[in-house]
Design a protein around this motif. Structure first.
Motif, PDB file in Angstrom:
ATOM      1  N   ASP A  30       0.847  -1.193   0.000  1.00 39.32           N
ATOM      2  CA  ASP A  30       0.000   0.000   0.000  1.00 39.32           C
ATOM      3  C   ASP A  30       0.882   1.242   0.000  1.00 39.32           C
ATOM      4  O   ASP A  30       1.897   1.291   0.704  1.00 39.32           O
ATOM      5  N   GLU A  60     -12.083  -5.212  -6.840  1.00 42.22           N
ATOM      6  CA  GLU A  60     -10.728  -5.740  -6.736  1.00 42.22           C
ATOM      7  C   GLU A  60     -10.095  -5.773  -8.117  1.00 42.22           C
ATOM      8  O   GLU A  60     -10.783  -5.610  -9.125  1.00 42.22           O
ATOM      9  N   THR A 116      -2.403  -0.977  -3.583  1.00 38.70           N
ATOM     10  CA  THR A 116      -3.515  -0.192  -3.064  1.00 38.70           C
ATOM     11  C   THR A 116      -3.000   1.197  -2.724  1.00 38.70           C
ATOM     12  O   THR A 116      -1.814   1.386  -2.432  1.00 38.70           O
ATOM     13  N   LYS A 129      -5.089   2.346   1.268  1.00 34.70           N
ATOM     14  CA  LYS A 129      -5.817   1.123   1.616  1.00 34.70           C
ATOM     15  C   LYS A 129      -7.001   0.855   0.687  1.00 34.70           C
ATOM     16  O   LYS A 129      -7.872   0.046   1.007  1.00 34.70           O
ATOM     17  N   ARG A 130      -7.031   1.495  -0.451  1.00 34.55           N
ATOM     18  CA  ARG A 130      -8.142   1.336  -1.399  1.00 34.55           C
ATOM     19  C   ARG A 130      -7.664   0.566  -2.619  1.00 34.55           C
ATOM     20  O   ARG A 130      -6.668   0.922  -3.249  1.00 34.55           O
ATOM     21  N   ARG A 131      -8.393  -0.502  -2.953  1.00 27.43           N
ATOM     22  CA  ARG A 131      -8.058  -1.302  -4.121  1.00 27.43           C
ATOM     23  C   ARG A 131      -8.954  -0.901  -5.285  1.00 27.43           C
ATOM     24  O   ARG A 131     -10.148  -0.663  -5.110  1.00 27.43           O
ATOM     25  N   TYR A 132      -8.386  -0.855  -6.492  1.00 28.76           N
ATOM     26  CA  TYR A 132      -9.099  -0.401  -7.679  1.00 28.76           C
ATOM     27  C   TYR A 132      -9.390  -1.571  -8.616  1.00 28.76           C
ATOM     28  O   TYR A 132      -8.820  -2.659  -8.471  1.00 28.76           O
TER      29      TYR A 132
END
Length: 356
Positions: free
Chosen positions: A47, A119, A124, A127-130
């Motif tokens: 991350d 996902e 990330t 902490k955000r997944r694209y």
């Protein structure tokens, strides 16, 4: 002989002089490369965020020949990912400046995605997944090939673009996705374009994350790589991401995901002997441990979010034509004929200014 005199004649043991380890000065490019020997074997992906990175100033990153049309572009469904490779009749696009000490040429482009829009990206951000991630590989030009460059800790760089969800389709991805129906089965290839690379990937000269980490392949090999995650992003509509999920894997099933699990940022212990392998701290962390470095190179004034908003209007290309093409115009492909006219006009304007 007296005992006192005998003791004086015995050679005295000299205490060993400790050699001070050399560490390049902070603020230089050498200081960034110095940490490769300690952090290059740490796991990836991780991350990244503005809060968890160190601001570091470098020269501007320069993009050369990304407006020059490729001779041919080939898409390959490897069974694990979709791979884009291109060939040029003469000089390939390359990067200089920024966090690079040397010229790095473009090698290939590949993608990661997931089973749904929640996902798909390997890295990330905050902490955000694209939904997806496009990874562009470059290697140091003196090593001739990517395979040779992977044997060196300073040989390969991977630029990772986050692919966000967008209501409208991304024109850049649309140029690549149009070839997917012709290479859905594994181990198949097709041609697209050709296009200049500036129409397929965003370019940036500042504002990107940098760290060292290990690249593990499906064959079990492991290499030290520099990872760049720009704050500018790409985007894709739901229909565009579904096209990735229609590609088949080696078992003739839809490839619904090919992203690796996320790893912690991690800590490491610097050994006293530099030739000794890097060790990771045990559960009871010893007193001499260091966090892996994540740098934010030349951060932008907009620090509200770790990724920048998607621009409403496509940004102008920042690609520069190399001196090789400027001195040898005949090397340019027919699609770039307009560049010759522009260079002639620039010379005429410069001559007119000298006369006046």
């Amino acid at each position: 002989m007296p005992i006192a005199q005998q003791q004086q004649t015995e050679p005295q043991e000299e205490s060993p002089v400790e050699e001070k380890k050399y560490e390049p000065p902070f603020g230089t490019l050498d200081w960034l490369y110095y940490w490769a020997q300690f952090e290059g074997q740490m796991p990836t992906p991780i991350d990244v965020s503005l809060a968890g990175s160190m601001a570091y100033l470098c020269p501007e990153l320069k993009w050369y020949n990304f407006d020059v049309y490729a001779h041919k572009i080939k898409l390959t469904n490897t069974g694990y990912t979709i791979l884009l490779g291109a060939k040029w009749m003469t000089e390939r696009p390359y990067l200089e400046g920024g966090c690079f000490r040397d010229k790095h040429v473009l090698s290939q482009v590949h993608f990661h995605w997931g089973a749904d829009m929640m996902e798909g990206s390997e890295h990330t951000v905050d902490k955000r997944r694209y939904p997806g991630e496009m990874q562009v590989t470059y290697f140091r030009s003196e090593y001739m090939t990517q395979e040779e460059a992977l044997q060196y800790e300073d040989g390969v760089v991977v630029v990772c673009y986050m692919i966000k969800y967008g209501v409208n389709p991304d024109v850049r991805l649309a140029r690549i996705i149009e070839g997917f129906p012709r290479c859905r089965p594994p181990k198949t290839t097709t041609r697209i374009g050709p296009y200049p690379m500036s129409l397929l990937m965003p370019m940036f000269y500042e504002d990107y994350f940098l760290y060292w980490g290990r690249l593990a392949t499906v064959k079990g090999d492991s290499y030290t790589v520099r990872w760049l995650v720009p704050r500018i992003t790409m985007f894709a509509s739901l229909d565009q991401m579904n096209e990735f999920r229609k590609l088949w894997n080696p078992w003739d099933e839809p490839n619904l995901g090919n992203f690796r699990p996320l790893h912690e940022r991690g800590q490491f212990v610097i050994p006293e002997d530099e030739s000794a392998p890097l060790t990771f701290p045990p559960v009871d962390s010893p007193p001499v441990t260091f966090d892996r470095h994540i740098w934010c190179i030349n951060p932008h004034w907009n620090l509200y979010n770790s990724t920048l908003p998607i621009p409403r209007i496509p940004e102008k290309s920042i690609s520069i034509l190399s001196s090789e093409y400027r001195t040898k115009w005949w090397m340019l492909p027919p699609q770039n004929e307009y560049m010759i006219t522009e260079m002639i006009n620039e010379r005429e304007d410069a001559e007119n200014k000298e006369r006046t």
